[in-house]
Design a protein around this motif. Structure first.
Motif, mmCIF file in Angstrom:
data_model
loop_
_atom_site.group_PDB
_atom_site.id
_atom_site.type_symbol
_atom_site.label_atom_id
_atom_site.label_comp_id
_atom_site.label_asym_id
_atom_site.label_seq_id
_atom_site.Cartn_x
_atom_site.Cartn_y
_atom_site.Cartn_z
ATOM 1 N N ILE A 53 0.866 -1.173 0.000
ATOM 2 C CA ILE A 53 0.000 0.000 0.000
ATOM 3 C C ILE A 53 0.903 1.223 0.000
ATOM 4 O O ILE A 53 1.656 1.450 0.947
ATOM 5 C CB ILE A 53 -0.948 -0.006 1.210
ATOM 6 N N ASN A 54 0.831 1.984 -1.078
ATOM 7 C CA ASN A 54 1.700 3.146 -1.227
ATOM 8 C C ASN A 54 1.099 4.412 -0.643
ATOM 9 O O ASN A 54 1.816 5.249 -0.113
ATOM 10 C CB ASN A 54 2.045 3.369 -2.698
ATOM 11 N N ASP A 55 -0.201 4.578 -0.783
ATOM 12 C CA ASP A 55 -0.862 5.813 -0.354
ATOM 13 C C ASP A 55 -1.993 5.469 0.602
ATOM 14 O O ASP A 55 -3.048 5.014 0.175
ATOM 15 C CB ASP A 55 -1.384 6.564 -1.583
ATOM 16 N N ARG A 56 -1.786 5.678 1.862
ATOM 17 C CA ARG A 56 -2.788 5.318 2.870
ATOM 18 C C ARG A 56 -3.991 6.262 2.879
ATOM 19 O O ARG A 56 -4.973 6.004 3.553
ATOM 20 C CB ARG A 56 -2.152 5.253 4.246
ATOM 21 N N ALA A 66 -8.748 0.143 -8.772
ATOM 22 C CA ALA A 66 -8.325 1.140 -9.759
ATOM 23 C C ALA A 66 -6.834 1.129 -10.061
ATOM 24 O O ALA A 66 -6.437 1.461 -11.179
ATOM 25 C CB ALA A 66 -8.731 2.533 -9.286
ATOM 26 N N ASN A 67 -6.017 0.753 -9.091
ATOM 27 C CA ASN A 67 -4.572 0.902 -9.268
ATOM 28 C C ASN A 67 -3.814 -0.425 -9.217
ATOM 29 O O ASN A 67 -3.267 -0.865 -10.215
ATOM 30 C CB ASN A 67 -4.001 1.860 -8.212
ATOM 31 N N ARG A 68 -3.775 -1.026 -8.039
ATOM 32 C CA ARG A 68 -2.939 -2.213 -7.852
ATOM 33 C C ARG A 68 -3.436 -3.415 -8.639
ATOM 34 O O ARG A 68 -2.639 -4.137 -9.214
ATOM 35 C CB ARG A 68 -2.847 -2.579 -6.371
ATOM 36 N N LYS A 69 -4.737 -3.685 -8.578
ATOM 37 C CA LYS A 69 -5.375 -4.815 -9.260
ATOM 38 C C LYS A 69 -4.719 -6.144 -8.912
ATOM 39 O O LYS A 69 -4.699 -7.078 -9.699
ATOM 40 C CB LYS A 69 -5.393 -4.591 -10.767
ATOM 41 N N SER A 70 -4.179 -6.197 -7.723
ATOM 42 C CA SER A 70 -3.528 -7.395 -7.221
ATOM 43 C C SER A 70 -3.814 -7.474 -5.732
ATOM 44 O O SER A 70 -3.661 -6.486 -5.013
ATOM 45 C CB SER A 70 -2.022 -7.297 -7.477
#
Length: 87
Positions: A53-56, A66-70
């Motif tokens: 998780i890059n942006d909490r 929307a972003n990681r999709k994993s």
């Protein structure tokens, strides 16, 4: 428990994308199958136990869709719930 968070606009857009081509009055079960297939069969999403998780400040489920999709099973289950509510 059935309310949908109004700030998850991108989830609504993704739901509409996944349901594209279905009649507006499509059977709810048909919509559910389409959303299940969207998460399961799409090459966009993949199962992984490695989380980053890059942006909490971003909702974790919205980030997954929307972003990681994993993600692991909890992400897929919660995402399916949100998509079904948005439908």
């Amino acid at each position: 428990l059935m309310q949908f968070p109004s700030d998850l606009v991108s989830v609504v857009a993704l739901t509409q994308q996944a349901l594209a081509g279905l009649p507006v009055d499509a059977d709810p079960q048909m919509k559910a199958r389409r959303l299940e297939s969207f998460l399961r069969d799409s090459t966009e999403f993949r199962y992984s136990l490695q989380q980053s998780i890059n942006d909490r400040s971003v909702d974790p489920l919205e980030d997954f869709l929307a972003n990681r999709k994993s993600g692991h099973c909890e992400y897929f289950a919660a995402a399916a719930t949100l998509l079904l509510r948005a439908a």
